[in-house]
Design a protein around this motif. Sequence first.
Motif, PDB file in Angstrom:
ATOM      1  N   MET A  75       0.825  -1.202   0.000  1.00 18.87           N
ATOM      2  CA  MET A  75       0.000   0.000   0.000  1.00 18.87           C
ATOM      3  C   MET A  75       0.867   1.264   0.000  1.00 18.87           C
ATOM      4  N   LYS A  76       0.227   2.401  -0.238  1.00 20.94           N
ATOM      5  CA  LYS A  76       0.876   3.705  -0.173  1.00 20.94           C
ATOM      6  C   LYS A  76      -0.018   4.667   0.606  1.00 20.94           C
ATOM      7  N   TYR A  77       0.622   5.728   1.134  1.00 16.72           N
ATOM      8  CA  TYR A  77      -0.157   6.718   1.870  1.00 16.72           C
ATOM      9  C   TYR A  77       0.224   8.119   1.422  1.00 16.72           C
ATOM     10  N   SER A  78      -0.676   9.057   1.693  1.00 19.28           N
ATOM     11  CA  SER A  78      -0.438  10.456   1.349  1.00 19.28           C
ATOM     12  C   SER A  78      -0.903  11.334   2.501  1.00 19.28           C
ATOM     13  N   VAL A  79      -0.145  12.412   2.760  1.00 24.28           N
ATOM     14  CA  VAL A  79      -0.554  13.385   3.773  1.00 24.28           C
ATOM     15  C   VAL A  79      -0.711  14.778   3.163  1.00 24.28           C
ATOM     16  N   ASP A  80      -0.687  14.857   1.835  1.00 25.77           N
ATOM     17  CA  ASP A  80      -0.842  16.158   1.173  1.00 25.77           C
ATOM     18  C   ASP A  80      -1.998  16.168   0.181  1.00 25.77           C
ATOM     19  N   GLY A  81      -3.026  15.396   0.487  1.00 25.66           N
ATOM     20  CA  GLY A  81      -4.213  15.396  -0.356  1.00 25.66           C
ATOM     21  C   GLY A  81      -4.085  14.583  -1.620  1.00 25.66           C
ATOM     22  N   GLY A  82      -3.083  13.704  -1.688  1.00 28.61           N
ATOM     23  CA  GLY A  82      -2.926  12.828  -2.843  1.00 28.61           C
ATOM     24  C   GLY A  82      -1.964  13.335  -3.893  1.00 28.61           C
ATOM     25  N   SER A  83      -1.291  14.451  -3.633  1.00 27.42           N
ATOM     26  CA  SER A  83      -0.298  14.950  -4.599  1.00 27.42           C
ATOM     27  C   SER A  83       0.925  14.039  -4.646  1.00 27.42           C
ATOM     28  N   ASN A  84       1.299  13.516  -3.501  1.00 29.41           N
ATOM     29  CA  ASN A  84       2.448  12.609  -3.418  1.00 29.41           C
ATOM     30  C   ASN A  84       2.059  11.377  -2.619  1.00 29.41           C
ATOM     31  N   TRP A  85       2.446  10.215  -3.143  1.00 34.10           N
ATOM     32  CA  TRP A  85       2.157   8.947  -2.475  1.00 34.10           C
ATOM     33  C   TRP A  85       3.461   8.315  -2.015  1.00 34.10           C
ATOM     34  N   LEU A  86       3.498   7.900  -0.755  1.00 35.40           N
ATOM     35  CA  LEU A  86       4.706   7.382  -0.136  1.00 35.40           C
ATOM     36  C   LEU A  86       4.533   5.908   0.190  1.00 35.40           C
ATOM     37  N   ASP A  87       5.645   5.175   0.149  1.00 35.41           N
ATOM     38  CA  ASP A  87       5.606   3.745   0.422  1.00 35.41           C
ATOM     39  C   ASP A  87       5.287   3.481   1.891  1.00 35.41           C
ATOM     40  N   ILE A  88       4.555   2.426   2.118  1.00 31.62           N
ATOM     41  CA  ILE A  88       4.308   1.919   3.471  1.00 31.62           C
ATOM     42  C   ILE A  88       5.217   0.713   3.673  1.00 31.62           C
ATOM     43  N   THR A  89       5.979   0.725   4.751  1.00 30.84           N
ATOM     44  CA  THR A  89       6.960  -0.337   4.985  1.00 30.84           C
ATOM     45  C   THR A  89       6.417  -1.473   5.839  1.00 30.84           C
ATOM     46  N   GLY A  90       5.229  -1.302   6.381  1.00 30.27           N
ATOM     47  CA  GLY A  90       4.644  -2.374   7.175  1.00 30.27           C
ATOM     48  C   GLY A  90       3.626  -1.833   8.146  1.00 30.27           C
ATOM     49  N   ASP A  91       3.000  -2.740   8.896  1.00 28.48           N
ATOM     50  CA  ASP A  91       1.984  -2.332   9.862  1.00 28.48           C
ATOM     51  C   ASP A  91       2.629  -1.576  11.020  1.00 28.48           C
ATOM     52  N   ASN A  92       1.818  -0.749  11.707  1.00 30.97           N
ATOM     53  CA  ASN A  92       2.283   0.021  12.861  1.00 30.97           C
ATOM     54  C   ASN A  92       3.417   0.965  12.463  1.00 30.97           C
ATOM     55  N   MET A  93       3.215   1.673  11.359  1.00 32.12           N
ATOM     56  CA  MET A  93       4.243   2.538  10.785  1.00 32.12           C
ATOM     57  C   MET A  93       4.059   3.978  11.232  1.00 32.12           C
ATOM     58  N   ALA A  94       5.148   4.610  11.685  1.00 34.91           N
ATOM     59  CA  ALA A  94       5.105   6.009  12.107  1.00 34.91           C
ATOM     60  C   ALA A  94       5.078   6.915  10.884  1.00 34.91           C
ATOM     61  N   ILE A  95       4.179   7.909  10.895  1.00 37.39           N
ATOM     62  CA  ILE A  95       4.128   8.898   9.820  1.00 37.39           C
ATOM     63  C   ILE A  95       4.080  10.295  10.432  1.00 37.39           C
ATOM     64  N   THR A  96       4.555  11.289   9.667  1.00 34.03           N
ATOM     65  CA  THR A  96       4.593  12.668  10.145  1.00 34.03           C
ATOM     66  C   THR A  96       3.981  13.602   9.107  1.00 34.03           C
ATOM     67  N   ASN A  97       4.016  14.875   9.423  1.00 32.00           N
ATOM     68  CA  ASN A  97       3.492  15.932   8.538  1.00 32.00           C
ATOM     69  C   ASN A  97       1.995  15.792   8.288  1.00 32.00           C
ATOM     70  N   VAL A  98       1.287  15.244   9.263  1.00 32.89           N
ATOM     71  CA  VAL A  98      -0.168  15.102   9.153  1.00 32.89           C
ATOM     72  C   VAL A  98      -0.823  16.434   9.519  1.00 32.89           C
ATOM     73  N   THR A  99      -1.802  16.846   8.737  1.00 33.85           N
ATOM     74  CA  THR A  99      -2.530  18.085   9.003  1.00 33.85           C
ATOM     75  C   THR A  99      -4.028  17.824   9.018  1.00 33.85           C
ATOM     76  N   THR A 100      -4.738  18.739   9.652  1.00 34.60           N
ATOM     77  CA  THR A 100      -6.199  18.604   9.652  1.00 34.60           C
ATOM     78  C   THR A 100      -6.773  18.909   8.278  1.00 34.60           C
ATOM     79  N   ALA A 101      -6.054  19.692   7.479  1.00 36.67           N
ATOM     80  CA  ALA A 101      -6.559  20.054   6.153  1.00 36.67           C
ATOM     81  C   ALA A 101      -6.603  18.855   5.218  1.00 36.67           C
ATOM     82  N   ASN A 102      -5.594  17.980   5.307  1.00 36.45           N
ATOM     83  CA  ASN A 102      -5.495  16.859   4.362  1.00 36.45           C
ATOM     84  C   ASN A 102      -5.774  15.497   4.974  1.00 36.45           C
ATOM     85  N   GLY A 103      -5.644  15.360   6.280  1.00 36.00           N
ATOM     86  CA  GLY A 103      -5.827  14.056   6.893  1.00 36.00           C
ATOM     87  C   GLY A 103      -4.815  13.054   6.368  1.00 36.00           C
TER      88      GLY A 103
END
Length: 202
Positions: A75-103
């Motif tokens: 899977m991949k995840y995004s924290v900028d509204g889908g402009s950039n998709w980042l790799d998920i390295t596994g379950d229980n993964m730490a992510i940053t740069n989360v905002t209320t605007a983009n979720g």
Amino acid sequence: ADGYYFPTDYAVAAVNGISVTRNSYTQITVSGTPTANTTITLDPATAKTKEATPSAAFTAESEIGGKLTGVDNTMKYSVDGGSNWLDITGDNMAITNVTTANGVQVKKPATDANTKLDSDIQTIDVTKAATPTGVIGVACTTSENNDGKLQNVTTAMQYKKSDASGWTDCGGTEVTGLANGTYYVRVKASSTVLSSDNQTVT
């Protein structure tokens, strides 16, 4: 057309010398010399199927980050509204740069571009806790400088001295045994709610 393919077992019976050959996932060839007026009916291409929509969860741990669970490295995840998709390295993964605007958005890209489509995007809404406003600082009264207090706090709050690196849970309505100085107090992150901005207390 986009979203369709010719499967490997695609076949159409020859009619009056006209045959159909599958060349690839995106092409067939109709060829031959007709021995009579001929109508040949082509079976339709097969619609690609979407990957299953993820059912990930996000647990906030700070003012900008937290953990993603229910995910894997397909899977991949995004924290900028889908402009950039980042790799998920596994379950229980730490992510940053989360905002209320983009979720947080999660998707599963097609595992086989020939026959599959990306999944629908799962969007996890994220909010932010309200900044505390009523916390009061009480200065030390001893020469040891060790009986300062923070009052009007709650168990949902954390504090730290301005020169400290980590946060400490308040644990009740009052924090005691503090040195004089500047302290930051915030509401802790919880579920999909990011921790609040800091109230500064002296």
